[in-house]
Design a protein around this motif. Sequence first.
Motif, short mmCIF file in Angstrom:
data_model
loop_
_atom_site.label_atom_id
_atom_site.label_comp_id
_atom_site.label_asym_id
_atom_site.label_seq_id
_atom_site.Cartn_x
_atom_site.Cartn_y
_atom_site.Cartn_z
N ILE A 1 -4.61 0.67 7.93
CA ILE A 1 -4.26 2.08 7.70
C ILE A 1 -5.29 2.77 6.81
O ILE A 1 -5.51 3.97 6.93
N TYR A 2 -5.94 2.00 5.92
CA TYR A 2 -6.98 2.61 5.09
C TYR A 2 -7.99 3.38 5.95
O TYR A 2 -8.32 4.54 5.67
N ALA A 3 -8.50 2.72 7.00
CA ALA A 3 -9.55 3.34 7.83
C ALA A 3 -9.03 4.58 8.54
O ALA A 3 -9.72 5.61 8.62
N ALA A 4 -7.81 4.53 9.08
CA ALA A 4 -7.24 5.68 9.77
C ALA A 4 -7.07 6.87 8.83
O ALA A 4 -7.42 8.01 9.16
N VAL A 5 -6.54 6.61 7.63
CA VAL A 5 -6.33 7.69 6.66
C VAL A 5 -7.66 8.31 6.25
O VAL A 5 -7.78 9.53 6.14
N ILE B 1 -23.96 28.28 0.21
CA ILE B 1 -22.77 27.74 0.89
C ILE B 1 -22.54 26.31 0.41
O ILE B 1 -23.40 25.44 0.58
N ILE B 2 -21.39 26.07 -0.19
CA ILE B 2 -21.04 24.75 -0.73
C ILE B 2 -19.87 24.19 0.05
O ILE B 2 -18.83 24.84 0.22
N LYS B 3 -20.03 22.98 0.53
CA LYS B 3 -18.97 22.32 1.28
C LYS B 3 -17.81 21.99 0.35
O LYS B 3 -17.98 21.41 -0.71
N ARG B 4 -16.61 22.35 0.77
CA ARG B 4 -15.42 22.12 -0.04
C ARG B 4 -14.87 20.72 0.17
O ARG B 4 -15.04 20.11 1.22
N LYS B 5 -14.18 20.24 -0.84
CA LYS B 5 -13.56 18.93 -0.79
C LYS B 5 -12.05 19.09 -0.71
O LYS B 5 -11.47 19.96 -1.36
N LEU B 6 -11.42 18.23 0.08
CA LEU B 6 -9.96 18.23 0.15
C LEU B 6 -9.41 17.62 -1.12
O LEU B 6 -10.02 16.72 -1.70
N ASP B 7 -8.25 18.10 -1.53
CA ASP B 7 -7.62 17.57 -2.75
C ASP B 7 -7.40 16.08 -2.58
O ASP B 7 -6.77 15.63 -1.63
N SER B 8 -7.91 15.26 -3.54
CA SER B 8 -7.80 13.80 -3.43
C SER B 8 -6.36 13.33 -3.51
O SER B 8 -6.03 12.24 -3.04
N SER B 9 -5.45 14.12 -4.12
CA SER B 9 -4.05 13.70 -4.20
C SER B 9 -3.37 13.71 -2.85
O SER B 9 -2.32 13.10 -2.67
N ALA B 10 -3.95 14.43 -1.86
CA ALA B 10 -3.35 14.46 -0.53
C ALA B 10 -3.71 13.25 0.29
O ALA B 10 -3.16 13.03 1.36
N LYS B 11 -4.60 12.45 -0.22
CA LYS B 11 -5.06 11.30 0.56
C LYS B 11 -4.06 10.17 0.46
O LYS B 11 -3.54 9.90 -0.60
N HIS C 1 0.83 -1.19 0.00
CA HIS C 1 0.00 0.00 0.00
C HIS C 1 0.87 1.24 0.00
O HIS C 1 1.92 1.27 0.61
N GLU C 2 0.44 2.29 -0.71
CA GLU C 2 1.29 3.47 -0.88
C GLU C 2 1.53 4.21 0.43
O GLU C 2 2.45 5.01 0.52
N ALA C 3 0.74 3.92 1.47
CA ALA C 3 0.99 4.55 2.77
C ALA C 3 2.28 4.06 3.40
O ALA C 3 2.80 4.68 4.31
N PHE C 4 2.82 2.94 2.90
CA PHE C 4 4.04 2.38 3.48
C PHE C 4 5.28 2.75 2.66
O PHE C 4 6.20 1.96 2.51
N THR C 5 5.28 3.94 2.06
CA THR C 5 6.39 4.34 1.22
C THR C 5 7.71 4.34 1.99
O THR C 5 8.74 3.85 1.50
#
Length: 843
Positions: A720-724, A833-843, A397-401
């Motif tokens: 780690i998926y769930a934590a992220v 008022i529109i809820k913003r989304k975090l950039d998916s590349s930061a995930k 998984h990419e979280a283990f870079t």
Amino acid sequence: MSKPKRIYQIAKQINISHQEIVTFLKAQGLDVTNHMSPVDEETYQLILKNFASDLYQIEIDQKEIDRKALEEQRRVEEEERIRKAEEEKEARENEERSRREAEEQRRHEIEEAKRRAEEERREAIERAKREKIEEENRKLAEAQAEKEREVLEKQKAAKKAAKPTILRPGEDTTAKPEESNKDKIIAKKIERKIKHVVKATTAPKGKGRPAKKRRTFDQKEVDASIKKVMTSMDSGKKRKRRRDGRQEEVLEDNVYRVSEFVSVHDFADLVEIDVADIIGKCMDMGMMVTINQRIDKDTIELLAAEFEIKVIFEDNTVTTMDEDLAVEEVDEAELAPRPPVVTIMGHVDHGKTSLLDYIREANVIAGEAGGITQHIGAYSVAVGDDKTVTFLDTPGHEAFTAMRARGAQVTDLVIIIVAADDAVMPQTIEAIDHAKAAGVPIVFAINKIDKLGADAERVRRELSERDMLVESWGGKYPDVEISAKNGTNVDELLETVALEAEMLDLKAKPSGVARGIVVESRLDKGVGALATVLVSRGKLKIGDPFVCGDYSGRVRALKDDHGKRIKFAGPSAPVEILGFSDVPRAGDNLIVMKNDKEAREVSTQRQMLRREQDFKRMRHMTLDEISRQISEGKVKEVPLLIKGDVDGSIEALADSFMKMSTSEVAVRIIHRGIGMIKESDVLLAAASDAVIVGFNVTADSNARLLAKADDVEIRYYDVIYAAVDDIYQALEGLLEPDVVETEIGKAKVTDLFKIPKIGVIAGSIVTEGVARRSAKVRLVRNGEIKFNGELNALKRFKDEVKEVLEGSECGISLKDYSKIQVDDIIEFYSEDIIKRKLDSSAK
């Protein structure tokens, strides 16, 4: 079963005398006594057939109709079931097709983004190198001009001392002399010298060589250099401008010691430069970094060149005793062949653990949460009759870079596994980059060739597009088509690995002082600190005193990769060691010492050095910084405290969290540690308003009670998926929502009416859209906004109305504003008022 019918009931049904039925049945030889005698179904049918043939036929026909209706209902239900099954199958196929198309599109976008980022990075590096060369040329020119100036000054001083000064009558001795012709000559000589040096340093060397691209120096740059040299005549000390605008003296040997892969925040603290300046400089070079992101050696060198500072890369725990430990004489005659250390890398779910399972003939996937390898495992496998290979199973998984990068640093050879039905993926490219950076041979294993839709040629084609030409296509990288599930061609893969290992001619000293590298570490409740160590040289025995990272210890027990106790371990052998004073970090070097006293001395020195470095990084908040954060808008933070069972997972989890930080929201990790959650962790989290993240650990009873009392949230995870995902959603919730303005209508003021106790009423006509009572309004006069707020009233004639359509007249009163004029424009609009989304590349 239906209730039997009696004779009198049947007689009443067919409207005849029951005596006739009794007589008939007795004539038929049946045993009946009177009209109350019951009869079965067969006798009932016989009576109907004899006395009521038409009723009998109707009943027979009705039964046939009921039977056919039941069969038709069953047929319709079967057809409906088949139709629904086919629709569900088609829906699943369409969903799978859409998912694959989306993944393919996302993969292409990621590859294109990485390609552009790599090109921009290369251009930035080349540009920085060119600027550095040009800066060195200018400095060389200035240095030579400085020497020329000193020579001329000495000559001038000598002549002045030899010649007496004659004062003319009326001449003031305190007056400053005008610039003499000799000073002008000095300036012209310096200018010619600088031009000559610049021309010499940029001219091509030798005849017949192609002319190199050189920088052109205009007159402004030359004049600036001359001015800088002439200014230095009055000041012999080199000065540097501070961030507050003043100047301070800086020594010539301005050298900073830093470690590789330091975060931007820590690097700024060490070199005493504002974090915003470093991030801005990185953006100028085409690199987007965050305050918690780690930067590599090349980036640190570029930043040092940009800020004109010198950096020296060193180990974080280097002491005077460590320098002595680093020197070790090795006799070539004492070296012996050692088993190779092989790392299996690749994309998630491409079959890394399955391949190792087949080789080891064991099943480790069943014990992994979510089917993902959570911790690095080291295993020793016998290949052939007398050969042994040590395998490192790195998570995919990419979280283990960080964990995978650490695995590539201790390996001799890398197997990169690629699924034939999925081809080259982002983590496959990442694994190739790590292997290239480590400088180790690569063997490609094309897995899942037995699956439907497998295309090995597609894998080879995509590898060739990344300059990785395999042997089957005439390249230098070996490739083997395998099936880890069925074991197809796995023997051929092992033979290829053994052949590559023989070409490396790996050797190590099998005896003497042992050294090793910590692959993984954890805290066991029963026995204490444990670590998986890969022995690099020497013979590690029970009872050996050692130092590892900041801690010392003595080998009290050794276990191999199967959990069996052993007495010693040689080179390339993975062993689990018991006897650490505290849990070491993954990647720390283990060195066997002469005795316990020496090991404790080295450990003490390293811990003192570590505390000093931590103290250097401590920074208190000043009033200026508080004011700056208030003016700029302080970044919203999510403070976290991470506790886990092993160091590798904690490091990977922390890296994944910090990658999510943006310019508006950020993750701040206040503490990370190994072991279960204790009271001290809850107290620290309560003081910092932090959330405690526990990975494969639990909290003791006291900590749970204290967390409940102090309202401290504790989250437990084993994947780690769930934590992220949870932290990602938390950061997303901190983002300020977007306010979208929608224009509803416009009205033009045509007349004004002043009404007592109410104020000014603007008689208006709606020119565009709709004038709505609930909308927000903006008063515009000659293109300038005079009022922005809400309506006080909206009337049509004398009635209060909710809205007025285009072309209609109305009366408008503004809330807390009465300076309305004729021909003013009143604009009606709404804010969504529109809820913003975090950039998916930061995930």
